[in-house]
Every structure is written in C-alpha cells, then in structure tokens.
Write a protein that holds these residues in place. Structure first.
Motif, short mmCIF file in Angstrom:
data_model
loop_
_atom_site.label_atom_id
_atom_site.label_comp_id
_atom_site.label_asym_id
_atom_site.label_seq_id
_atom_site.Cartn_x
_atom_site.Cartn_y
_atom_site.Cartn_z
N TYR A 1 51.59 -16.77 65.41
CA TYR A 1 50.30 -16.43 66.01
C TYR A 1 49.17 -17.16 65.28
CZ TYR A 1 50.07 -13.10 62.08
OH TYR A 1 50.06 -12.52 60.84
N SER A 2 48.11 -17.42 66.01
CA SER A 2 46.90 -18.00 65.42
C SER A 2 45.93 -16.87 65.12
CB SER A 2 46.26 -19.00 66.39
OG SER A 2 45.90 -18.37 67.61
N THR A 3 45.20 -17.00 64.05
CA THR A 3 44.26 -15.95 63.68
C THR A 3 43.16 -16.45 62.76
OG1 THR A 3 44.08 -13.75 62.66
CG2 THR A 3 45.72 -15.25 61.73
N GLY A 4 42.03 -15.84 62.89
CA GLY A 4 40.96 -16.07 61.94
C GLY A 4 41.04 -15.07 60.82
N PHE A 5 41.96 -14.12 60.93
CA PHE A 5 42.09 -13.05 59.96
C PHE A 5 43.13 -13.40 58.89
CE2 PHE A 5 41.22 -11.08 64.20
CZ PHE A 5 39.87 -10.92 64.00
N GLY A 6 44.41 -13.20 59.21
CA GLY A 6 45.46 -13.56 58.27
C GLY A 6 45.58 -12.57 57.12
N PRO A 7 46.43 -12.90 56.13
CA PRO A 7 46.62 -11.99 54.99
C PRO A 7 45.33 -11.82 54.19
CG PRO A 7 48.30 -13.72 55.05
CD PRO A 7 47.25 -14.11 56.02
N VAL A 8 45.03 -10.61 53.85
CA VAL A 8 43.82 -10.34 53.07
C VAL A 8 43.88 -11.08 51.74
CG1 VAL A 8 42.48 -8.54 51.93
CG2 VAL A 8 43.51 -8.10 54.17
N SER A 9 45.08 -11.21 51.18
CA SER A 9 45.25 -11.85 49.88
C SER A 9 44.88 -13.33 49.89
CB SER A 9 46.70 -11.71 49.42
OG SER A 9 47.59 -12.30 50.36
N ALA A 10 44.75 -13.92 51.07
CA ALA A 10 44.44 -15.34 51.16
C ALA A 10 42.97 -15.64 50.81
CB ALA A 10 44.74 -15.86 52.57
N PHE A 11 42.14 -14.61 50.78
CA PHE A 11 40.73 -14.80 50.42
C PHE A 11 40.56 -14.65 48.92
CE2 PHE A 11 40.59 -13.20 54.82
CZ PHE A 11 39.93 -14.27 55.41
N SER A 12 39.74 -15.54 48.34
CA SER A 12 39.62 -15.61 46.89
C SER A 12 39.09 -14.33 46.25
CB SER A 12 38.72 -16.79 46.49
OG SER A 12 37.42 -16.62 47.03
N ASN A 13 38.23 -13.60 46.94
CA ASN A 13 37.65 -12.39 46.36
C ASN A 13 38.13 -11.14 47.09
OD1 ASN A 13 36.17 -13.28 48.56
ND2 ASN A 13 34.33 -12.21 47.94
N ALA A 14 39.40 -11.19 47.56
CA ALA A 14 39.94 -10.06 48.32
C ALA A 14 40.39 -8.90 47.43
CB ALA A 14 41.11 -10.53 49.17
N LEU A 15 40.67 -9.16 46.16
CA LEU A 15 41.23 -8.11 45.30
C LEU A 15 40.29 -6.93 45.15
CD1 LEU A 15 43.57 -7.19 43.56
CD2 LEU A 15 42.55 -8.42 41.62
N ASP A 16 39.02 -7.21 44.90
CA ASP A 16 38.04 -6.13 44.75
C ASP A 16 37.94 -5.33 46.04
OD1 ASP A 16 35.60 -4.78 43.45
OD2 ASP A 16 34.74 -5.64 45.27
N PHE A 17 37.87 -6.04 47.17
CA PHE A 17 37.80 -5.35 48.47
C PHE A 17 39.03 -4.48 48.70
CE2 PHE A 17 39.04 -5.16 52.93
CZ PHE A 17 37.91 -4.61 53.50
N THR A 18 40.20 -5.04 48.41
CA THR A 18 41.45 -4.31 48.62
C THR A 18 41.51 -3.05 47.75
OG1 THR A 18 42.63 -6.34 49.21
CG2 THR A 18 43.96 -4.46 48.50
N ASP A 19 41.08 -3.18 46.51
CA ASP A 19 41.07 -2.02 45.61
C ASP A 19 40.16 -0.92 46.14
OD1 ASP A 19 42.84 -3.24 43.90
OD2 ASP A 19 41.31 -3.91 42.47
N ARG A 20 38.98 -1.30 46.61
CA ARG A 20 38.05 -0.31 47.14
C ARG A 20 38.58 0.32 48.42
NH1 ARG A 20 32.99 -2.63 48.57
NH2 ARG A 20 33.72 -4.76 48.19
N TYR A 21 39.20 -0.51 49.25
CA TYR A 21 39.75 -0.02 50.52
C TYR A 21 40.88 0.98 50.27
CZ TYR A 21 41.37 -0.11 55.37
OH TYR A 21 41.72 0.25 56.66
N LYS A 22 41.79 0.62 49.37
CA LYS A 22 42.90 1.53 49.04
C LYS A 22 42.41 2.83 48.44
CE LYS A 22 46.62 -1.85 48.36
NZ LYS A 22 47.56 -2.45 47.37
N ALA A 23 41.40 2.73 47.61
CA ALA A 23 40.85 3.94 46.99
C ALA A 23 40.25 4.88 48.04
CB ALA A 23 39.79 3.57 45.96
N ALA A 24 39.65 4.28 49.08
CA ALA A 24 39.00 5.08 50.11
C ALA A 24 39.96 5.61 51.16
CB ALA A 24 37.90 4.25 50.79
N TYR A 25 40.96 4.79 51.52
CA TYR A 25 41.79 5.15 52.68
C TYR A 25 43.29 5.28 52.37
CZ TYR A 25 37.40 3.67 54.71
OH TYR A 25 36.07 3.55 54.99
N LYS A 26 43.66 5.08 51.10
CA LYS A 26 45.05 5.27 50.66
C LYS A 26 46.05 4.39 51.40
CE LYS A 26 43.01 8.48 48.38
NZ LYS A 26 42.47 8.14 47.04
N THR A 27 45.61 3.24 51.85
CA THR A 27 46.48 2.26 52.50
C THR A 27 45.88 0.88 52.34
OG1 THR A 27 47.65 1.75 54.57
CG2 THR A 27 45.34 2.42 54.76
#
Length: 401
Positions: free
Chosen positions: A274-300
C-alpha cells in the motif's frame, strides 16, 4: 491626585494580571475534531481524535499563558457524508468553535469544507486525500497529508518498475476517496502502458458485490489487484480473494494503513502492498516522544493517522495563536483561516524532542492548501504481518500541478 490615580491603576492592573493567571478571567477557545467515533471505522477515526487531543494538551499551557482556556470538542460523523452535513450545521451554530481538524474521509471533508467556506471556518485535514479538495478555491481548507495524485503516481511506478506487471484489475469502494484514488491510478497506468484488466466497484456493505468482484478478478488472471478504499472493505476483499485461491499481489492506498486492516484481514494481509503518507510512526525522527506521550494517555501504540492528526491540530493551534496575538482577543473564524494558510512550522532538529512542534517535519501550505513538501511511502506487509518500507518518495506541491 494624579499620583493616587496612578497607584490605583497599578493595583487594578496587578489584580487583573493575578485573576488572569489564576484563570478567573480566561476566555474560552474551542476547537473541534470530526471523524468516525462509531461504526465500522471507529478504530481509525478514534486515532484522529486522540492525535488532536494530545496536541491540545501540549498547547493548553501556552494558551493559558495568553489568557485562554483551550477546549476540544470531538464530533462523530460515522464516516457518512450525509451525517457530515448535520455535524457541519452543529459546529457552525456553536460560535465558540473557531477551527476544526478532520475529517477522516474525503467525502466528509468535502461536505465540511463547503459548508464552512462561507463562514471562513478553518478545516485542517490529517487524512483526506481526494485531489478535488484543494481545487475548489477554498481558503479555509488545508491538509497535511499528500493527495491521491501523489499516491497514484507512486503506485503506478511501483507496479511498473518493481512488480513488472503487464495488467492490473482495479477496484474502488465507491467512496469519493476510492473513486479519486483509482481514477488517478488509471490515468498513470495508461501513461505507463499497463493494461487495465477490469475496473469495478465493491463495498463491504454489499457482500454480493464482493463475491461478484472476486469472480471477475479470478477470471481475468491479472497479476495485480489494486484497491482504492478504506480498510473495512479492503480487508474483506483480500480475505475473499485468498479464500478463492487468487494469489495476485493486492495493493491499495493509505486506507489500508490502519491497525484494524490487519485485525480484520488476518494472515490474508501478508504480502499486501500500500501507498501511504503515514507509515510506521517509528520512521519519523522525533516520534519517540510522541509515542511515549500517546502510550501514557491511551495505553496503546499510535498509528500514523494519530501522528498526522497531531500535526494538523498543531498547525491549527499555531494559526489561532498568531491570529489571537494580532487581534488582541479571541480571533474570528476568518482571521484563523487566514493565519492557518500562512503557518510555517520548520522541521525540528532539537535534541529535546518534547520541544518539537510537529512529528512529520516542516509544514507550510501552497495557495491551494496543499502541503508544500511531504513524504510518501510504499509499504509491504511481510509474512509475519510486519509493515516494511519498500520505497520512499518525497512529493512537492508544485509536482502535483
């Protein structure tokens, strides 16, 4: 007398500042999200709400310092353009809403943007990719994701250069998104000299259509099946094809870039491209902070849709702050729309990623509301259903003209 008056003014100003700091006199600024929060696309629609919600939380303090209470109002469109019209009326009637992030589906964004245009109510879409959305002269509509034309060009290139296919069977889910995506692909397949073995529509809402399309695909013998649509129909279609013994490469657009696609498709999702503008969150250089905050808020873990919704809301909030600073009070809807179109958020290279305004990189817009520069990925699910990057492409607004 003058001295006493000055002292009194100073005390009054100090009191006003104290009241403002304590929140007693804070004005309310309301922003909305529109996405499916019930129905078959609830999983991905909730990602739109959650990503935007994280951005609101991140900016609440900055707005508080300016004297405003920032409030998020989520609206459920159930992925329905008809219901989207009702939602638009509800939002327009609430004068405190001065900007909206959404919608998920292009058909709903089309209804919203058109309804909002006379009031100049800003709409920033994180996911709606139909090309026509930026071809209506709407000054209130912008998007942070690449349009279908970019996906169509990339998909046709991959089919020709990587898959080496001589024919493709093309299927739309009969939505504005699916029709727009497949028509762009058809045009680019023609340019590449690739035969179209068939072109038809099918929806999960009509199982008989799925059964009929599977028979057509099997009879065609096409080595590639391209599907334009969302993951509910896409997952049912690929499962039905595999159950019928069809081994053709199954390819689609960013409608398949959702955790719910694999949940529904199961092992049939192996090998799907599939084509996407999204893709794996980990592919973005500053995704770690976002992912940590997201997991803390939504447990996923978040999806790419949540990332783009976060950035869409950040863009909207930056526009609101700029308009508020210029106006000196809660800005009008028109002032916000004008400011959002002028937003210019740079890519973030700070070592402290918590200070980054966006996750997906620099964001600014063309005169039509397209993102000036965006990344597009061709992804493939491997045999254990892990998404792998097959190709990376940078798309500019000028290249889409």
């Amino acid at each position: 007398m003058q001295k006493a008056k000055s002292k009194g003014w100073f005390k009054g100003a100090a009191l006003s500042a104290l009241l403002l700091a304590s929140g007693a006199s804070a004005a309310t600024i309301k922003v909305g999200t529109v996405s499916p929060l019930s129905g078959s696309l609830t999983a991905i629609g909730s990602e739109v709400k959650r990503g935007a919600e994280l951005a609101v939380r991140a900016q609440a303090g900055a707005f508080r310092a300016l004297g405003y209470d920032l409030v998020l109002a989520p609206y459920d469109d159930q992925a329905s353009a008809a219901l989207g019209g009702q939602v638009a009326k509800t939002i327009l009637a609430d004068k405190s809403v001065i900007g909206v992030v959404g919608a998920l589906n292009s058909s709903v964004s089309n209804v919203l943007a058109q309804a909002f245009a006379p009031a100049r109510l800003a709409l920033v879409s994180p996911t709606s990719t139909n090309d026509g959305l930026t071809q209506n002269g709407w000054t209130n509509f912008n998007r942070v994701v690449s349009p279908d034309s970019a996906q169509g060009v990339a998909a046709a290139g991959y089919i020709a250069d990587e898959l080496k296919a001589n024919s493709v069977f093309v299927i739309s889910d009969n939505t504005a998104y699916g029709n727009g995506l497949t028509k762009v692909l058809l045009s680019n397949l023609k340019k590449r000299g690739i035969k179209v073995a068939g072109y038809t529509g099918a929806s999960a809402a009509t199982p008989a259509q799925i059964t009929d399309v599977v028979k057509q695909v099997k009879a065609s013998g096409a080595p590639v099946v391209y599907f334009g649509g969302t993951d509910d129909t896409g997952s049912l279609l690929v499962k039905s094809l595999r159950a019928a013994g069809v081994k053709a490469t199954f390819m689609g657009g960013d409608g398949l870039d959702s955790p719910s696609f694999l949940q529904r498709a199961g092992i049939a999702g192996a090998g799907v491209v599939y084509s996407t503008g999204f893709g794996p969150v980990s592919a973005f250089s500053n995704a770690l902070d976002f992912t940590d905050r997201y997991k803390a808020a939504y447990k996923t873990a978040p999806s790419g849709v949540a990332v783009y919704s976060y950035d869409a809301m950040m863009v909207l909030l930056e526009g609101i702050k700029a308009a508020a600073n210029q106006a000196g009070h809660v800005p009008t809807r028109a002032q916000v729309s004008e400011a959002v179109r002028k937003v210019n958020l740079p890519a973030c290279f700070s070592a402290d990623k918590s200070k980054c305004m966006t996750v997906t990189g620099a964001v600014n817009f063309s005169t039509s509301g397209e993102r000036q520069r965006s990344r597009l990925l061709i992804m493939r699910f491997d045999d254990v259903l892990q998404p792998q990057v097959a190709k990376v492409q940078i798309v500019t607004a000028d290249s889409l003209k």
